[in-house]
Design an enzyme around this catalytic site. Structure first.
Site, PDB file in Angstrom:
ATOM      1  N   HIS A 185       0.844  -1.196   0.000  1.00 25.92           N
ATOM      2  CA  HIS A 185       0.000   0.000   0.000  1.00 25.92           C
ATOM      3  C   HIS A 185       0.874   1.239   0.000  1.00 25.92           C
ATOM      4  O   HIS A 185       1.839   1.330   0.749  1.00 25.92           O
ATOM      5  CB  HIS A 185      -0.888   0.023   1.250  1.00 25.92           C
ATOM      6  CG  HIS A 185      -1.716   1.269   1.335  1.00 25.92           C
ATOM      7  ND1 HIS A 185      -2.911   1.405   0.669  1.00 25.92           N
ATOM      8  CD2 HIS A 185      -1.486   2.456   1.952  1.00 25.92           C
ATOM      9  CE1 HIS A 185      -3.402   2.613   0.887  1.00 25.92           C
ATOM     10  NE2 HIS A 185      -2.556   3.266   1.662  1.00 25.92           N
ATOM     11  N   ASP A 234     -15.259   1.578   7.342  1.00 29.09           N
ATOM     12  CA  ASP A 234     -14.255   2.588   6.993  1.00 29.09           C
ATOM     13  C   ASP A 234     -14.854   3.616   6.031  1.00 29.09           C
ATOM     14  O   ASP A 234     -14.632   4.816   6.193  1.00 29.09           O
ATOM     15  CB  ASP A 234     -13.012   1.926   6.369  1.00 29.09           C
ATOM     16  CG  ASP A 234     -12.067   2.987   5.824  1.00 29.09           C
ATOM     17  OD1 ASP A 234     -11.604   3.817   6.628  1.00 29.09           O
ATOM     18  OD2 ASP A 234     -11.849   3.014   4.602  1.00 29.09           O
ATOM     19  N   ARG A 260     -15.429  11.814   8.714  1.00 28.23           N
ATOM     20  CA  ARG A 260     -14.152  12.480   9.043  1.00 28.23           C
ATOM     21  C   ARG A 260     -13.849  13.594   8.052  1.00 28.23           C
ATOM     22  O   ARG A 260     -13.362  14.668   8.415  1.00 28.23           O
ATOM     23  CB  ARG A 260     -12.999  11.451   9.010  1.00 28.23           C
ATOM     24  CG  ARG A 260     -13.026  10.480  10.181  1.00 28.23           C
ATOM     25  CD  ARG A 260     -12.086   9.318   9.931  1.00 28.23           C
ATOM     26  NE  ARG A 260     -10.725   9.735   9.676  1.00 28.23           N
ATOM     27  CZ  ARG A 260      -9.849   9.072   8.918  1.00 28.23           C
ATOM     28  NH1 ARG A 260     -10.194   7.930   8.352  1.00 28.23           N
ATOM     29  NH2 ARG A 260      -8.634   9.524   8.739  1.00 28.23           N
ATOM     30  N   SER A 294      -7.829   3.031   9.086  1.00 33.98           N
ATOM     31  CA  SER A 294      -8.547   3.091   7.810  1.00 33.98           C
ATOM     32  C   SER A 294      -7.773   2.314   6.737  1.00 33.98           C
ATOM     33  O   SER A 294      -8.324   1.452   6.038  1.00 33.98           O
ATOM     34  CB  SER A 294      -8.712   4.563   7.416  1.00 33.98           C
ATOM     35  OG  SER A 294      -9.078   4.695   6.076  1.00 33.98           O
ATOM     36  N   LYS A 301      -8.701  -1.942   5.305  1.00 28.80           N
ATOM     37  CA  LYS A 301      -8.984  -2.326   3.910  1.00 28.80           C
ATOM     38  C   LYS A 301      -8.046  -3.442   3.447  1.00 28.80           C
ATOM     39  O   LYS A 301      -8.436  -4.335   2.709  1.00 28.80           O
ATOM     40  CB  LYS A 301      -8.889  -1.096   3.001  1.00 28.80           C
ATOM     41  CG  LYS A 301     -10.099  -0.176   3.187  1.00 28.80           C
ATOM     42  CD  LYS A 301      -9.986   1.102   2.401  1.00 28.80           C
ATOM     43  CE  LYS A 301      -9.070   2.072   3.053  1.00 28.80           C
ATOM     44  NZ  LYS A 301      -9.288   3.476   2.811  1.00 28.80           N
TER      45      LYS A 301
HETATM   46  N1  URA Z   1      -6.110   6.905   3.098  1.00 30.29           N
HETATM   47  C1  URA Z   1      -7.058   6.096   3.638  1.00 30.29           C
HETATM   48  O1  URA Z   1      -7.362   5.048   3.094  1.00 30.29           O
HETATM   49  N2  URA Z   1      -7.622   6.479   4.803  1.00 30.29           N
HETATM   50  C2  URA Z   1      -7.322   7.615   5.443  1.00 30.29           C
HETATM   51  O2  URA Z   1      -7.874   7.879   6.496  1.00 30.29           O
HETATM   52  C3  URA Z   1      -6.354   8.457   4.874  1.00 30.29           C
HETATM   53  C4  URA Z   1      -5.760   8.068   3.690  1.00 30.29           C
END
Ligand code: URA
Length: 435
Positions: free
Chosen positions: A83, A162, A169, A184, A188
């Site tokens: 990621h 999320d 947020r 977050s 994922k």
């Molecule tokens: N990328 C994400 O997937 N989540 C966040 O909160 C910030 C950046």
């Protein structure tokens, strides 16, 4: 349990238990907790923070809030993922996925779209005519079985908590919380079935985390979440003070990724991809060390097997492989205009943030989530920080479809560039490694 009690507890700086976090996540996902209480909890977390244990519990609860992909029946050994926290010109996945697949490790990657000055892999992939990024989970699994390589978008049923929390947020000033960002991102990855994760945490003016200290803190927290939940996780902290490679913009970046897969392309992009590949191959157990992984990866660029993997993936996802064999045929902008250096000297700054913003102005990226984008446009920089420059050397080339934006985009890019008489040092590609 009552939501108000959990909000008060966090507001007063106390630690939430695993069952409290699970209860909160389950109930806000199913719609039992109103948005204003989710917002209040986000703000309490923003100010009070969370321990690594709480953040791990939040990650796992969000990962389990919807469907989870279990790929263990399809992928022998460790399911490894990567990621990036995102940046300007970051086309790493387009190069890395075929390399790792060519080394015999299955790549099943869920990617995202770009927002603001940061690009997204899905948008870049859509610059390849015909290529489908929205796959059903059956299609996703079938492609893993057939080809061993797939890069696609996330279905709404993966980590829905999320998605819901992020929307709140985003409009309540609570995005910039390390606990919320780390959970977050990692939720994922967990929901998508990752058993080992290589994190590319960018730092610099074009990154989410502008300082090395902030990038390190985020990286350490994500690595701790991985460790606490039994997933091998490492983080490379990499530079985002200048764009990665030269090209910024979707079709332009696909061309540059193809060049790199043909054993050419910008040296920094190549080196970065080989480094990330080394880590992925090492975590997968394919090789005994990161350097052995990078060496194996490098062979796949030289012998053309990585390029063949890209062809295989594009074909499997319905894309027209003619464009991969002949990338000059990918969508091109109508106007191509090069800005040259007005002086001799050394490039001391070519800020990623300015180049990224200029690319968004041209239409390569989106300001808001559902804005349309123009896949052909963008900017190609011709120099890297530290380069010796003569008067008249090209600094960057604008690829535009709207002539009215060229001047303002050039001004934006130029505002991020400095040429000095004194020699300027080159920028490091990588700053730190956390495991
Ligand atoms: N990328 C994400 O997937 N989540 C966040 O909160 C910030 C950046």
């Amino acid at each position: 349990m009552r939501t108000i009690d959990l909000i008060l507890k966090k507001r007063d700086g106390e630690e939430l238990s695993n069952s409290e976090i699970e209860w909160f996540v389950q109930n806000f996902t199913s719609g039992n907790i109103p948005d204003y209480q989710i917002a209040a909890m986000s703000m309490a977390i923003f100010f009070r923070g969370m321990t690594a244990r709480e953040t791990t519990d939040l990650t796992i609860a969000m990962a389990n809030s919807g469907d989870t992909l279990d790929l263990s029946d399809l992928i022998p050994g460790v399911v490894v993922d990567k990621h990036s926290t995102g940046g300007v010109g970051d086309k790493t996945t387009l190069v890395l996925a075929p390399i790792v697949s060519a080394c015999g490790v299955v790549v099943a990657k869920i990617s995202g779209r770009g927002l603001g000055h940061g690009g997204g892999t899905l948008d870049k992939l859509e610059a390849i005519p015909g290529l489908q990024i929205q796959l059903t989970s059956d299609q996703f699994r079938a492609q893993i079985k057939e080809t061993g390589i797939v890069v696609a978008g996330q279905s709404a049923s993966l980590a829905p908590a999320d998605g819901k929390l992020y929307k709140i947020r985003d409009v309540t000033g609570t995005v910039a919380s390390n606990a919320l960002i780390a959970s977050s991102i990692m939720s994922k990855k967990f929901a998508a079935g990752a058993q080992a994760i290589v994190l590319d945490v960018k730092t610099g003016n074009g990154a989410f985390m502008t300082t090395l200290k902030d990038a390190r803190e985020l990286a350490e927290l994500m690595v701790a979440i991985g460790r606490n939940s039994g997933r091998k996780t490492v983080a490379v902290i990499s530079d985002m003070n200048q764009p990665l490679g030269y090209a910024v913009g979707n079709a332009l970046e696909v061309r540059e990724a193809i060049e790199t897969l043909r054993d050419d392309g910008p040296p920094d992009l190549r080196e970065h991809c080989l480094k990330m590949a080394g880590h992925m191959l090492h975590l997968s157990g394919k090789v005994d060390s990161v350097s052995a992984g990078s060496e194996l990866a490098s062979k796949t660029l030289k012998d053309g097997t990585a390029f063949q993997e890209l062809l295989k993936m594009v074909a499997a996802q319905g894309g027209d492989t003619n464009y991969i064999d002949n990338p000059e045929q990918l969508d091109k902008a109508k106007i191509i205009s090069t800005v040259k250096s007005p002086q001799d000297g050394f490039l001391s700054r070519i800020d990623a943030i300015n180049i990224g913003k200029a690319a968004v102005m041209l239409g390569a990226g989106r300001e808001r989530k559902n804005d349309p984008i123009d896949l052909a446009v963008g900017i190609v920089v011709h120099q890297k920080v530290g380069s010796r420059i003569n008067t008249g050397d090209p600094l960057f080339t604008i690829h535009a479809n709207n002539p009215e934006i060229i001047n303002s985009a050039s001004e934006e890019a130029l505002a991020g560039i400095d040429i000095t008489i004194e020699k300027s040092p080159t920028l490091p590609l990588h700053y730190d490694f956390i495991e």
